[in-house]
Design a protein around this motif. Structure first.
Motif, mmCIF file in Angstrom:
data_model
loop_
_atom_site.group_PDB
_atom_site.id
_atom_site.type_symbol
_atom_site.label_atom_id
_atom_site.label_comp_id
_atom_site.label_asym_id
_atom_site.label_seq_id
_atom_site.Cartn_x
_atom_site.Cartn_y
_atom_site.Cartn_z
ATOM 1 N N HIS A 7 0.807 -1.225 0.000
ATOM 2 C CA HIS A 7 0.000 0.000 0.000
ATOM 3 C C HIS A 7 0.839 1.273 0.000
ATOM 4 O O HIS A 7 0.316 2.349 -0.318
ATOM 5 C CB HIS A 7 -0.955 -0.002 1.200
ATOM 6 C CG HIS A 7 -2.021 -1.057 1.105
ATOM 7 N ND1 HIS A 7 -1.774 -2.377 1.402
ATOM 8 C CD2 HIS A 7 -3.336 -0.982 0.746
ATOM 9 C CE1 HIS A 7 -2.886 -3.078 1.228
ATOM 10 N NE2 HIS A 7 -3.837 -2.264 0.833
ATOM 11 N N THR A 11 -2.472 2.500 -3.281
ATOM 12 C CA THR A 11 -3.625 1.943 -2.586
ATOM 13 C C THR A 11 -4.743 1.660 -3.592
ATOM 14 O O THR A 11 -4.826 2.312 -4.633
ATOM 15 C CB THR A 11 -4.149 2.928 -1.532
ATOM 16 O OG1 THR A 11 -4.333 4.219 -2.160
ATOM 17 C CG2 THR A 11 -3.174 3.072 -0.374
ATOM 18 N N GLY A 353 -2.939 -1.934 4.580
ATOM 19 C CA GLY A 353 -3.969 -0.959 4.239
ATOM 20 C C GLY A 353 -5.251 -1.198 5.009
ATOM 21 O O GLY A 353 -5.325 -2.064 5.881
#
Length: 380
Positions: A7, A11, A353
């Motif tokens: 991430h 993302t 994430g």
């Protein structure tokens, strides 16, 4: 499909972001140029204005202080090149662990006659404010220090550096691409003149970013793209309405969920670090107490980097910055921290994430543990 734990590179697009962008992409939607002088253009312009306000609110800025760019790389170029051009030259101070989007620009400025000083990091990956201050000279025009390092997650003391620069009348720029949504940002509390942002680091679309350009005291920059005078004359080019709208929603959500996202990342990091701790030859790159929790960077002394990456191929993790992946050399950031070429090459950057689960961490630990032990047995 590899387990995605990268991430810090990019993302995934958040669902609210995609839903907000759809009316500006689908047939029959709002597709007019926001600079056009008719109602359809005005509708697109209103969407851009709303998104500009959202991005500004996420960092405590005013909407007119946000200049949209194609990403943090362009924002960094505009900040550094635009500042030196407007100021008529001068000495530049930056650090050896900056993203290439700053380092390469600084090296370019050096070829154009602006002397550049590169500050070394501390062993934990951070850059001390004292070291930056010690590098200042009477002719220093610009200081550029990133907020969060993209490889180690180290958090630099940018508030202290910004204050020191302000006291001396020196312009301060901060690359905050990895900070938006990870740390609380309020430019009203920090005298930063210029601050770079990226949408795809906070669940927004790729290809859009922004440069915060302070109004009071005014931080003027010379445009690096000419052709229409868009973005208050600082960045010409037709505005990508759909990307800007997506960035606005992503920034709004990132600011609102920052505390929750940080708590989630910290829980995952604690689990990950505990699982890695017993592995032989483990080298931790960065002090966990001075790093953002979603980035964990470790190396394994004695292992071959290519073999380690091949053995962990079912994990989407990084060995360094995604923007430097095309280069065969090991991470310059880790080498600046004192790692050898071999140690830096045998590094893994694991970045979690919002959607990462505890069971994902357990799976990653199983893969890494198996790979390390198998490679060590083969080398014995």
């Amino acid at each position: 499909m590899p387990l995605y734990l990268d991430h810090a590179a990019t993302t995934p697009l958040a669902e609210p972001v995609w839903e907000a962008m759809r009316p500006y992409l689908e047939p029959g939607g709002v597709h007019a140029n926001p600079a056009s002088d008719h109602e359809a253009g005005a509708e697109a312009a209103r969407a851009v204005d709303a998104a500009r306000a959202q991005v500004a609110a996420a960092i405590g800025a005013q909407p007119e202080e946000i200049v949209f760019t194609s990403g943090a790389t362009e924002a960094n170029n505009l900040a550094l090149k635009g500042s030196i051009a407007f100021l008529g030259g001068g000495h530049v101070v930056t650090t050896r662990t900056e993203h290439r989007a700053v380092l390469d620009v600084a090296q370019h400025l050096a070829t154009q006659g602006s002397p550049v000083s590169f500050v070394d990091p501390e062993p934990d990956g951070t850059v001390s404010a004292d070291a930056v201050i010690a590098a200042l000279r009477p002719d220093t025009a610009l200081v550029s220090v990133m907020w969060v390092n993209n490889e180690t997650g180290a958090i630099n003391p940018v508030a202290a550096i910004a204050a020191a620069c302000a006291e001396r009348g020196i312009r301060f720029h901060c690359d905050a691409a990895q900070a938006l949504g990870r740390l609380a940002i309020d430019v009203r509390e920090m005298p930063v003149a210029l601050l770079s942002l990226s949408a795809h680091k906070c669940y927004g679309p790729k290809g859009i970013g922004a440069l915060f350009v302070r109004r009071r005291p005014r931080a003027r920059v010379a445009a690096q793209l000419q052709g229409g005078g868009h973005e208050q004359g600082m960045r010409s080019g037709t505005l990508a309405t759909h990307q800007i709208v997506g960035f606005g929603v992503a920034a709004n959500v990132a600011a609102a969920q920052q505390a929750a996202d940080e708590a989630h990342a910290r829980t995952l990091a604690t689990r990950l670090r505990a699982g890695l701790a017993a592995l032989p030859g483990l080298l931790v790159n960065g002090d966990p107490a001075r790093c953002v929790p979603h980035i964990v960077n470790v190396a394994f002394d004695g292992l071959h980097g290519e073999a380690l990456r091949a053995a962990t191929a079912e994990l989407a993790v990084a060995s360094g910055s995604a923007c430097s992946a095309a280069h065969a050399e090991s991470s310059y950031v880790l080498r600046a921290l004192g790692r050898t070429d071999r140690q830096a090459a045998a590094a893994l950057r694991i970045s979690t994430g919002r959607g990462t689960r505890a069971e994902d961490i357990d799976r990653a630990l199983e893969v890494i543990r198996s790979a390390v032990m198998r490679l060590r047995a083969m080398a014995a």
